[in-house]
Design an enzyme around this catalytic site. Structure first.
Site, PDB file in Angstrom:
ATOM      1  N   GLU A  66      -3.593   2.558  -7.506  1.00  0.00           N
ATOM      2  CA  GLU A  66      -3.911   3.696  -6.650  1.00  0.00           C
ATOM      3  C   GLU A  66      -2.984   4.856  -6.981  1.00  0.00           C
ATOM      4  O   GLU A  66      -1.827   4.870  -6.535  1.00  0.00           O
ATOM      5  CB  GLU A  66      -3.710   3.322  -5.182  1.00  0.00           C
ATOM      6  N   HIS A  73       0.851  -1.190   0.000  1.00  0.00           N
ATOM      7  CA  HIS A  73       0.000   0.000   0.000  1.00  0.00           C
ATOM      8  C   HIS A  73       0.891   1.246   0.000  1.00  0.00           C
ATOM      9  O   HIS A  73       1.973   1.236   0.586  1.00  0.00           O
ATOM     10  CB  HIS A  73      -0.924  -0.007   1.225  1.00  0.00           C
TER      11      HIS A  73
HETATM   12  P1  PGA Z   1      -9.177   6.423   0.146  1.00  0.00           P
HETATM   13  O1  PGA Z   1      -8.058   5.345   0.389  1.00  0.00           O
HETATM   14  O2  PGA Z   1     -10.329   5.699  -0.480  1.00  0.00           O
HETATM   15  O3  PGA Z   1      -9.498   6.941   1.503  1.00  0.00           O
HETATM   16  O4  PGA Z   1      -8.575   7.457  -0.755  1.00  0.00           O
HETATM   17  C1  PGA Z   1      -7.822   4.331  -0.528  1.00  0.00           C
HETATM   18  C2  PGA Z   1      -6.649   3.505  -0.052  1.00  0.00           C
HETATM   19  O5  PGA Z   1      -5.651   4.107   0.358  1.00  0.00           O
HETATM   20  O6  PGA Z   1      -6.695   2.263  -0.075  1.00  0.00           O
END
Ligand code: PGA
Length: 262
Positions: A164, A94
């Site tokens: 992401e 992550h």
């Molecule tokens: P968020 O986080 O939806 O709060 O932007 C996503 C994540 O970091 O997995």
């Protein structure tokens, strides 16, 4: 292929009472779906209680695992340990963990450890920012290539990629990414995987979108972003909103299935 929606609770909620309440709220909607898999990635301290609530349709996940199987690793928790609590998914790499020092090689080791313990890895990849020269493509290529280095193709179905864009994640996000920006990256990730394996193999890997996913814009990512679901942070703690995301994704999954039939 089923659609997947993954809740990433991060370091929330504060109490077991709230954790159970949120989990049950998510599970209720998950139990009504046919073509959507729900996964809830929770803090380790709730595992022993939440494992009693987890089901096939609402599976239990964690937010990290160690690459090593055991030993002198203060503060870490191994894949073998969480497996005993019916954990079937684990987030690895992550962006918040990468910011604390997790490297691409660490992520690779964690995937190996997950595979050994029959846990599906959710490998997070994404650029911290977008530059005009396109250097961010190299970062994504490196993250994917090192994560999958020398992994036999038989393992591909047990690895999910969550794209992401770090600049679009969390409260400090610069702005939301668009489905078109997401689509470009999913095509690129498939190209990187095609070069490592074959195009057919690349299509076996599920790709999710995660970057401030919310009820207003999520469906656009499923429809036009080239992804099979979402990794949801903040909004996964708000049951009524997360339920809407689950329902929307199920609706989309059913529509796609019907199209394939006709
Ligand atoms: P968020 O986080 O939806 O709060 O932007 C996503 C994540 O970091 O997995």
């Amino acid at each position: 292929m089923k659609k997947i929606i993954i809740a990433n609770w991060k370091m929330n909620p504060e109490t077991l009472v709230d954790a159970k309440k949120i989990f049950n709220g998510i599970k209720k909607t998950a139990s009504k779906t046919k073509n959507t898999q729900t996964v809830v990635c929770v803090p380790y301290v709730f595992l022993s209680e939440l494992k009693k609530l987890a089901t096939g349709k609402c599976a239990l996940g964690v937010q990290d695992i160690a690459g090593a199987p055991g030993g002198a690793h203060t503060g870490l928790v191994s894949a073998g340990m969480v497996k005993k609590y019916n954990v079937t998914y684990a987030v690895v790499g992550h962006s918040e963990a990468r910011a604390r020092g997790q490297s691409n090689e660490d992520v690779h080791q964690k995937i190996l450890s997950a595979l050994t313990n029959k846990i599906i890895s959710i490998v997070c990849v994404g650029e911290t920012e977008r530059d005009n020269q396109g250097f961010y493509w190299h970062a994504i290529k490196e993250q994917v290539s090192v994560a999958f280095a020398n992994l036999p193709r038989k393992n591909l179905e047990n690895i999910i990629i969550a794209y992401e864009p770090v600049w679009a994640v969390g409260k400090g996000a610069k702005r939301e990414a668009t489905p078109a920006e997401c689509f470009e990256v999913t095509v690129f990730i498939k190209k990187v995987l095609s070069d490592l394996y074959t195009p057919a193999d690349a299509h076996k890997v599920t790709i999710l979108y995660g970057g401030s996913v919310n009820v207003k814009d999520a469906l656009g990512f499923a429809e036009h972003g080239g992804v099979d679901g979402y990794l949801v942070g903040r909004e996964s703690l708000v049951v009524k909103d997360f339920n809407i995301l689950q329902e929307q994704l199920e609706y989309y999954a059913n529509t796609e299935k019907n199209k394939q039939r006709n």
